[in-house]
Motif scaffolding. Sequence first.
Motif, short mmCIF file in Angstrom:
data_model
loop_
_atom_site.label_atom_id
_atom_site.label_comp_id
_atom_site.label_asym_id
_atom_site.label_seq_id
_atom_site.Cartn_x
_atom_site.Cartn_y
_atom_site.Cartn_z
N ASP A 6 0.86 -1.29 -0.06
CA ASP A 6 0.08 0.12 0.06
C ASP A 6 1.02 1.04 0.07
N ILE A 7 1.08 1.84 -1.15
CA ILE A 7 2.20 2.88 -1.12
C ILE A 7 1.45 4.41 -1.59
N SER A 8 1.77 5.16 -0.59
CA SER A 8 1.27 6.60 -0.66
C SER A 8 2.47 7.57 -1.57
N ILE A 9 2.35 8.51 -2.16
CA ILE A 9 3.22 9.05 -3.00
C ILE A 9 3.75 10.39 -2.37
N GLY A 10 4.79 10.82 -2.41
CA GLY A 10 5.20 11.97 -1.92
C GLY A 10 5.52 12.34 -0.41
N ILE A 11 6.58 13.16 -0.08
CA ILE A 11 6.99 13.20 1.45
C ILE A 11 5.83 13.87 2.20
N GLU A 12 4.88 14.84 1.67
CA GLU A 12 3.92 15.28 2.13
C GLU A 12 2.80 14.32 2.55
N SER A 13 2.72 13.14 1.97
CA SER A 13 1.91 12.38 2.22
C SER A 13 2.01 11.22 3.64
N ILE A 14 3.31 11.48 4.25
CA ILE A 14 3.45 10.77 5.63
C ILE A 14 2.60 10.94 6.52
N PRO A 15 2.25 12.16 6.90
CA PRO A 15 1.22 12.23 8.06
C PRO A 15 0.04 11.43 7.84
N SER A 16 -0.66 11.72 6.68
CA SER A 16 -2.00 10.86 6.57
C SER A 16 -1.75 9.41 6.45
N ALA A 17 -0.52 8.96 5.75
CA ALA A 17 -0.23 7.61 5.80
C ALA A 17 -0.14 6.90 7.00
N PHE A 18 0.86 7.53 8.00
CA PHE A 18 0.97 7.05 9.16
C PHE A 18 -0.25 7.02 9.99
N ALA A 19 -1.27 8.16 10.09
CA ALA A 19 -2.43 8.16 10.71
C ALA A 19 -3.33 6.86 10.35
N LEU A 35 -2.98 4.01 9.61
CA LEU A 35 -2.69 2.69 10.06
C LEU A 35 -3.41 2.71 11.40
N PHE A 36 -3.93 3.53 12.07
CA PHE A 36 -4.70 3.41 13.16
C PHE A 36 -6.26 3.51 13.01
N HIS A 37 -6.59 3.71 11.57
CA HIS A 37 -7.95 3.53 11.37
C HIS A 37 -8.25 2.42 10.23
N GLY A 38 -7.13 1.70 10.09
CA GLY A 38 -7.16 0.50 9.35
C GLY A 38 -7.21 0.57 7.76
N ASP A 39 -6.70 1.78 7.52
CA ASP A 39 -6.82 2.10 5.89
C ASP A 39 -5.82 1.28 4.95
N ASN A 40 -4.78 0.98 5.48
CA ASN A 40 -3.84 0.16 4.89
C ASN A 40 -4.06 -1.27 4.46
N ILE A 41 -3.84 -1.66 3.30
CA ILE A 41 -4.09 -3.02 3.09
C ILE A 41 -2.40 -3.59 2.66
N GLY A 42 -1.76 -4.55 3.50
CA GLY A 42 -0.53 -4.76 3.34
C GLY A 42 0.50 -4.00 3.80
N LYS A 43 1.62 -3.90 3.32
CA LYS A 43 2.73 -3.20 3.92
C LYS A 43 2.61 -1.50 3.46
N LYS A 44 2.36 -0.90 4.44
CA LYS A 44 2.22 0.81 4.13
C LYS A 44 3.63 1.23 3.96
N MET A 45 3.85 2.10 2.85
CA MET A 45 5.12 2.66 2.70
C MET A 45 4.70 4.15 2.07
N VAL A 46 5.88 5.08 2.04
CA VAL A 46 5.60 6.25 0.92
C VAL A 46 6.73 6.16 0.11
N GLN A 47 6.53 6.21 -1.10
CA GLN A 47 7.53 6.73 -2.20
C GLN A 47 7.79 7.99 -2.23
N VAL A 48 8.94 8.37 -1.82
CA VAL A 48 9.75 9.64 -1.68
C VAL A 48 9.88 10.37 -3.09
#
Length: 346
Positions: free
Chosen positions: A315-328, A330-343
């Motif tokens: 489960d890949i988000s794009i851009g450094i600015e997406s890190i806060p939403s990507a991390f938050a 996790l605690f709402h069950g948004d991710n499917i599989g390994k969560k990471m950010v492509q910088v």
Amino acid sequence: MEIINRSVAIKDHVEGAPEESDFELRTDVITAELTPGSNDVLVKNLYLSIDPYQLNRMKKYSSSHETSNYAAPLVPGKTIDGYGVGRVVASAKAGFEKGDLVAGVIGWEEYTLVHEGTMLNKLSTTEFPLSYHVGILGFSGLTAYGGFYNLCKPKNGEKVFVSAASGSVGNVVGQYAKLFGCYVIGCAGTKQKVELLKNKLGFDDAFNYKEESDLKSTLKRYFPDGIDIYFDNVGGEMLEAAVSNMNLFGRIAVCGVISEYADAKVRASPNMLDVVYKRITIQGFLAGDFISQYADFFALTVGYLRSRKLHALEDISIGIESIPSAFAGLFHGDNIGKKMVQVAEE
């Protein structure tokens, strides 16, 4: 040469469930000129691992702070560090050259100056997508491998239960278990995730825990003959329910307790009489415990990937600015599989 570097830090300590507003995006200027003999390596970060355990580091105090360097508390205003993959921009360290692809401890930022003593390794293969080295061939995969094979000590035909089974570690554990010859059931938090576990990853069955009012009865229904192995990623009531359904000499590998990270009032209270009289083994662990087995883990996992017996769930988000939403998320069950950010682009 000067480089503009954007990075992410916490504004203050985070005591509850994280929100995007808990983070700040900072911009600094760094130099690409390294001091000869410093053994520093400047890395352009490509993929960053986003992991729930980081929330414990964001707290003012957590008992985990005292146990491992990887769990060291974060300082508000200072760039968060974590696992990731990048490309060497400049190097003053023997064995690392400009252009090398590397994996190790880098920052939640666009560029990281990696100092001597910080874990950084050149990638041994470019056969697979770089993102695999953050997830299934990185610490998430090693966590699944070490916890399942070393702690759970599976036997062919045993009954295995995996919580948070569509998460970064759980999905790999379930796949390893099926390939080993076990009967595997997982739980997840949405219908979509449940269907994925059964139809794509090959779990024998799966259920949505949010639709169950009595977890002990639920597990009894799915495991009428009891559970031999429980791979725990959530703690709380799920651990209690699993203990009540374990067989004699059952094994529980405690990988994470995400249900307790964001809510101090949630604490597991398993029936200790069951633990004693069923002679259940419950053991916590960290991925770093199995570093010495990395070569074995890598060989097994690469073999399964080559034969397409193992699926990489990302489960890949794009851009450094997406890190806060990507991390938050996790605690709402948004991710499917390994969560990471492509910088950045590879």
